[in-house]
Design an enzyme around this catalytic site. Structure first.
Site, PDB file in Angstrom:
ATOM      1  CD1 TRP A 502      -3.002  -1.391   0.688  1.00  0.00           C
ATOM      2  CD2 TRP A 502      -1.457  -2.474   1.908  1.00  0.00           C
ATOM      3  NE1 TRP A 502      -3.467  -2.662   0.924  1.00  0.00           N
ATOM      4  CE2 TRP A 502      -2.545  -3.356   1.671  1.00  0.00           C
ATOM      5  CE3 TRP A 502      -0.372  -2.946   2.644  1.00  0.00           C
ATOM      6  CZ2 TRP A 502      -2.576  -4.662   2.141  1.00  0.00           C
ATOM      7  CZ3 TRP A 502      -0.397  -4.251   3.111  1.00  0.00           C
ATOM      8  CH2 TRP A 502      -1.483  -5.092   2.872  1.00  0.00           C
ATOM      9  CG  ASP A 503       3.675   4.522  -1.232  1.00  0.00           C
ATOM     10  OD1 ASP A 503       4.805   4.369  -0.754  1.00  0.00           O
ATOM     11  OD2 ASP A 503       3.285   5.588  -1.731  1.00  0.00           O
ATOM     12  CG  MET A 504       0.455   1.822   4.234  1.00  0.00           C
ATOM     13  SD  MET A 504      -0.279   3.461   4.473  1.00  0.00           S
ATOM     14  CE  MET A 504      -1.956   3.175   3.932  1.00  0.00           C
ATOM     15  CE  LYS A 530       3.257   7.476   3.445  1.00  0.00           C
ATOM     16  NZ  LYS A 530       3.384   7.087   2.023  1.00  0.00           N
TER      17      LYS A 530
END
Length: 824
Positions: A502-504, A530
Site C-alpha cells: 500500500w506504499d505505507m 501513515k
C-alpha cells in the site's frame, strides 16, 4: 414561476433516478432512487399546479430528515448534503409566486378567511404541512451546528511545565533534549541546530518567553522572499518544506531547487547564497528540500556569518572546520563553510560527493535526498528517496555513512543485503548495491550515547507488487531500524506493515526522549505512521513500551502470484479512523454524495489493508497518511506529543501491462505510474467526488495531544477551514487535510501551519485551543522553528511556499514573528 421551480426539480431528479437505480444494483442505499421518483413526481404535480405536490413533498422532507438523522446522527456536515437541496426546493415551493398558482379538488380543508385562486380556496393542510416540515427540518439541521459531534475534548497533564525545578537554564539542557554537538557543547537554548532542533528530533524548544498568555500578541517582525519559485518546467510536486537552522548570528535554510541561504537572524537579510545550479528534470517525483545539516567542528567560538555577494557556489573552496551540508535533487551532497558559503575543499571532490556511486541503475531523477542527513560525532549518514513505481530496475535505497571532514565512505547498509556493511570501493563499478531496495526518504535521528542512528524505512518499488522482494527486504521494509553508528550493522528493527502492498512507508522522523513509565524511566523512541498508529519503543532494544498487537488482515482480491500477510500490527496508541461505510460518503449535494456512494460500492474494500486489485481498491487511511513527513512534536519534560492526524481515503488500481495503452504515466506519485519491467502499472489518487472534494465526510484534518507513556489520547479536534479550498472564501471549519509538522515550546505553546489553508496557528498544548491565528501569503507546508535573536527576543519562523500536489498557494516566503514591543 411554479413551472420554473418544477423544471429545476425535474432536472435535479434525473441523476437521482439514474444513479439511484445503479447504486441500488450495486447493493447500495435505495434512498436516492426513491428520492428521485418523489422529486420528479412532485415536479410533475407542481407543473400541473396540483396542491397534492405540497402534501407529497412534506412527507418526503419528513422521511428525508428521519433517514439523514439515522445515517449521520446530529452532525451538521453530514446532515447538510442530505437535506440541503430537499429543504431548498421546499422553500421555493412555499414562495407566494409558486403557491398562489396552485389549484386542486374541493375536498381540500379550507376556511372562510382562506384566500382563493380561480375560485378555489388554498389548502392550509397541504401548504402548512410543507411549511412545518421545512421549518422543523431547518431547525434540526441548523441546530446540529451547536453539537460538536466529532471532537474529543480533554487536557494533557503538563505538571512539569509549571515545576520551577524543571526549568532549563541558559546554555544547559537536560539529557532529554539531545546529545552534545561535535565540539562538546549542547545546543544553546536559543538555537536550533538540526531539523528537529537536535538529533533527538523532538521539535521542542526550552524557550518560554512566548507562552500561552502572550502568544496572541505575536506580530510579523520581518519577511523575505527567496526568489526561488516553481517554474513552468518543474515537476508537479515542487514544494517548499524547509525548516531553518539557527546557529550563531545566522539562519540557514534551503529552497526547492536546493539553494542554501544564510540569513541574518535579526533582520532576515540574505548574507550569502549558494546555488548549485541543479538542472530541471521531469523524471523526479519531488522537487523539494526539507533542510540542511550542521556540523559544529571543534571550534568553540560562535558562528559569525559574513556578507558575501553573488553565488558562493562559484567561489573558490576553502578549508572548513564547522560545516553546513546540503543534499541536492541531482544526487549530490555539498559541504559548505557556514561563515562564507564556500565549498569545503577537503570534503569529497572539492566540497561535493556524487551519491550515485555504486548504484545498480543510474537513471537521472530516480534517486536524490529530500531530507537533511543526520550527523553523529564525526560521521554524516545519508539516505535518499527512490521514485515510487517508475521502474522495477531503479537505484538502491542504501544508507551510507561518510567521514564528515573528508567524505570518505565508512560503511553502507543496504536493506536488500543488510549483513554486508563494509564500505564499497566508490571507484569500482563492479561493486553495486541492490536494485530498488527499500529506502529511507524521511529524516533520521541519533543517540550517540547508545551509538545508534534510527531510520524510518520505506518500501521497495514497485510498492504495490510484492513478488520482487527478497527475505531481507521483506524484513526491513516499512519499519524503523536502529543502525550502529560506527559499523552500520542493524541492531534491531520494528516493522509496522508486513508485506506492504500500500506504499505505507514509515514517513516521519523518529523522536527520542527519556520517558517516565510505570516500569521506570526508559529510553524511548516514538514514530508515527501513515496508518495512524504511533509506536512507542525502547530505543535501546526496540521492545514496545506501548503495547503492539496483531490482528487479522483482508486476504481477498489478490492478483495471481501475490499474497497478503494474514495479520498486521497495530499500536496501543493510535489515531486510526474507523473503517469507512457507505454512510460515510459525502458531497455538496445528494447528487455528488450519491456518486461517491456508487464509487465506494464499485471499489474493493474490506477495511484497512484491503489489497490493491485490478478492479480498484479503497485504501484508508490513504497513501497521504494519517501522519506524513511532518510527524509529531514531543514535550520531553511532560512525556506528551502533539500532532496533526489527517484522514483522506485513496484508491489503488493495478493495470495489466497489455491494457495500459497510451496512458500518460510517471507524472508524480499520483496518477498512473508505469512500473517498467513489471506485469502491472499502478494508478493511485485520492478518493474524491466529481466536485473534487473528499468522498468521505469531514473532518479531514485534526490536531491531537496524547500521553506517550500510557497511550491515552487527551484530545483530538478538527483543524482548519475551507476558505482556501472553496471557490467562495468562507471560513467554514470542517477540518482540512494538510502536510507539514508542529513544534512545541516550554511556554506550553504548539505552533503549526501545514493545513491546506494559508494560515499559521498557535495552540495551547494542554487542550488544543487556538490561541493565535494569522493569514500567511502562501501555503505553510513546512515545520516552523523558534530561536532567540541578538536582543534576547524569541522569534518564530515559518517558510511559506506552498505544495505543488496539495495545491496550496505557491510562494517563496520566509516569515518571522515576535511579540509586540509592549509585550516583550
Amino acid at each position: 414561476m411554479e413551472k420554473f421551480v418544477a423544471i429545476i426539480m425535474a432536472i435535479f431528479a434525473a441523476p437521482l433516478l439514474i444513479g439511484g437505480a445503479y447504486l441500488l444494483s450495486l447493493g447500495g442505499s435505495p434512498y436516492y432512487l426513491i428520492a428521485g421518483v418523489i422529486i420528479l413526481t412532485t415536479a410533475f404535480l407542481l407543473f400541473k399546479k396540483h396542491w397534492s405536490a405540497y402534501g407529497l413533498y412534506a412527507l418526503f422532507i419528513v422521511a428525508t430528515m428521519a433517514w439523514a438523522l439515522w445515517e449521520s446522527g446530529f452532525y451538521w456536515w453530514a446532515l447538510a448534503p442530505r437535506v440541503g437541496f430537499p429543504l431548498i426546493f421546499g422553500l421555493l415551493m412555499l414562495l407566494p409566486w409558486v403557491s398562489n398558482k396552485m389549484r386542486g379538488p374541493k375536498t381540500q380543508v379550507a376556511s372562510n378567511s382562506t384566500p382563493t385562486i380561480n375560485n378555489v380556496k388554498k389548502s392550509p393542510l397541504y401548504y402548512w404541512g410543507l411549511l412545518v416540515s421545512v421549518i422543523v427540518g431547518a431547525l434540526l439541521s441548523f441546530g446540529s451546528l451547536a453539537n460538536n459531534a466529532t471532537d474529543k475534548l480533554g487536557e494533557l497533564n503538563l505538571t512539569a511545565a509549571n515545576d520551577d525545578e524543571q526549568n532549563v537554564s541558559s546554555g544547559e539542557t537536560s539529557a532529554n533534549l539531545g546529545d552534545p554537538l561535535s565540539n562538546g557543547q549542547q545546543t544553546p537554548d536559543g538555537e536550533w541546530s538540526a531539523y528537529g532542533r537536535t538529533d533527538y528530533g523532538q521539535r521542542y524548544s526550552p524557550l518560554d518567553k512566548i507562552n500561552t498568555d502572550n502568544v496572541k500578541d505575536l506580530e510579523l517582525a520581518w519577511q523575505i522572499q527567496t526568489g526561488d519559485v516553481k517554474g513552468p518546467n518543474d515537476v508537479g510536486e515542487t514544494t517548499y518544506q524547509a525548516t531553518p537552522l539557527k546557529i550563531g548570528n545566522g539562519l540557514y535554510l534551503c529552497t526547492p531547487h536546493n539553494w542554501v541561504l544564510a540569513l541574518d537572524a535579526d533582520s532576515g537579510e540574505t548574507l550569502w547564497k549558494f546555488d548549485p545550479q541543479v538542472e530541471e528534470n521531469l523524471q523526479r517525483q519531488h522537487q523539494t528540500c526539507r533542510g540542511v545539516s550542521y556540523y559544529a567542528g571543534q571550534a568553540t567560538s560562535p558562528v559569525q556569518v559574513q556578507k558575501i555577494a553573488g553565488n558562493t557556489f562559484e567561489n573558490a573552496s576553502k578549508q572548513c572546520d564547522a560545516k553546513i551540508f546540503i543534499p541536492t535533487s541531482d544526487a549530490k551532497l555539498y559541504a559548505l563553510d557556514p561563515n562564507t558559503g564556500q565549498r569545503c575543499q577537503d570534503f569529497g571532490d572539492d566540497g561535493a560527493l556524487d551519491l550515485m556511486h555504486n548504484m545498480p541503475f543510474n537513471q537521472a531523477g530516480y534517486y536524490y535526498s529530500t531530507s537533511p542527513p543526520v550527523i553523529a560525532g564525526d560521521t554524516i549518514i545519508v539516505a535518499g528517496a527512490v521514485n515510487d513505481n517508475y521502474d522495477v530496475n531503479s537505484p538502491s535505497g542504501v544508507i551510507r555513512a561518510y567521514d564528515v571532514n573528508t567524505g570518505e565512505l565508512l560503511w553502507n547498509w543496504d536493506s536488500g543485503d543488510p549483513d554486508n556493511t563494509a564500505p564499497f570501493d566508490v571507484n569500482d563499478p563492479t561493486q553495486t548495491y541492490k536494485t530498488s531496495s527499500p529506502n529511507s526518504w524521511s529524516v533520521a535521528t541519533a543517540d550517540e550515547e547508545l551509538g545508534l542512528a534510527y531510520f524510518p524505512m520505506g518500501n521497495r518499488t514497485p510498492d504495490q507488487l510484492g513478488n520482487y522482494r527478497n527475505a531481507a527486504e521483506e524484513k526491513y521494509a516499512t519499519s524503523v531500524v536502529a543502525l550502529d553508528i560506527e559499523t552500520g550493522e542493524a541492531r534491531w528493527v520494528q516493522q509496522f506493515v508486513h508485506h506492504d502492498l500500500w506504499d505505507m512507508d514509515t514517513p516521519a522522523q523518529p523522536t527520542l526522549l527519556d520517558l517516565d513509565t510505570a516500569d521506570g524511566v526508559q529510553p524511548a523512541l516514538v514514530v508515527p505512521t501513515k496508518q495512524g498508529d504511533v509506536y512507542v519503543l525502547n530505543r535501546a532494544t526496540g521492545e514496545p513500551i506501548v503495547p503492539i498487537k496483531e490482528r487479522p488482515a483482508p486476504q481477498g482480491y489478490l492478483i495471481a502470484g501475490e499474497h497478503a500477510a494474514p495479520t498486521q500490527p497495530y499500536s496501543g496508541l493510535s489515531f486510526e479512523p474507523e473503517p469507512l461505510t457507505e454512510k460515510d460518503m459525502w458531497g455538496a449535494s445528494l447528487v455528488d454524495q450519491m456518486m461517491c456512494r456508487i464509487e465506494f460500492n464499485k471499489l474493493n474494500y474490506d477495511g484497512r489493508y484491503t489489497p490493491p486489485s485490478t478492479n480498484g481498491s479503497l485504501v484508508y487511511p490513504g497513501n497521504f497518511g494519517t501522519f506524513n513527513w511532518g510527524g509529531i512534536a514531543v514535550d520531553p519534560e511532560n512525556g506528551v506529543m502533539f500532532g496533526m492526524p489527517t484522514y483522506l481515503a485513496f484508491t489503488s488500481k493495478l493495470i495489466p501491462r497489455d491494457t495500459l495503452g497510451d496512458a500518460e504515466t510517471n507524472k508524480g506519485e499520483q496518477g498512473v505510474n508505469a512500473n517498467e519491467g513489471a506485469d502491472y502499472a499502478v494508478e493511485l489518487g485520492p478518493f474524491l467526488s466529481p466536485l473534487g472534494v473528499p468522498c468521505q465526510q469531514p473532518p479531514w484534518g485534526t490536531i491531537a495531544g496524547a500521553d506517550l507513556a500510557t497511550g491515552d489520547i487527551a484530545y483530538q479536534r478538527k483543524n482548519g477551514t475551507v476558505q482556501d479550498l472553496s471557490p467562495i472564501p468562507i471560513k467554514l471549519e470542517l477540518g482540512v487535510p494538510g502536510i507539514g509538522g508542529p513544534i512545541i515550546t516550554k511556554g506550553g505553546v504548539a505552533f503549526l501551519s501545514a493545513a491546506t489553508e494559508n494560515n499559521f496557528r498557535a495552540y495551547d498544548l494542554k487542550n488544543g485551543d487556538v490561541l493565535w491565528n494569522v493569514r500567511i501569503p502562501a501555503g505553510g507546508q513546512a515545520t516552523p522553528m523558534t530561536y532567540l535573536n541578538s536582543k534576547g527576543e524569541q522569534m518564530v519562523v515559518l517558510v511559506a511556499g506552498g505544495h505543488g500536489s496539495v495545491g496550496t498557494t505557491i510562494g517563496d516566503y520566509v516569515l518571522a514573528y515576535k511579540l509586540s514591543d509592549q509585550d516583550k
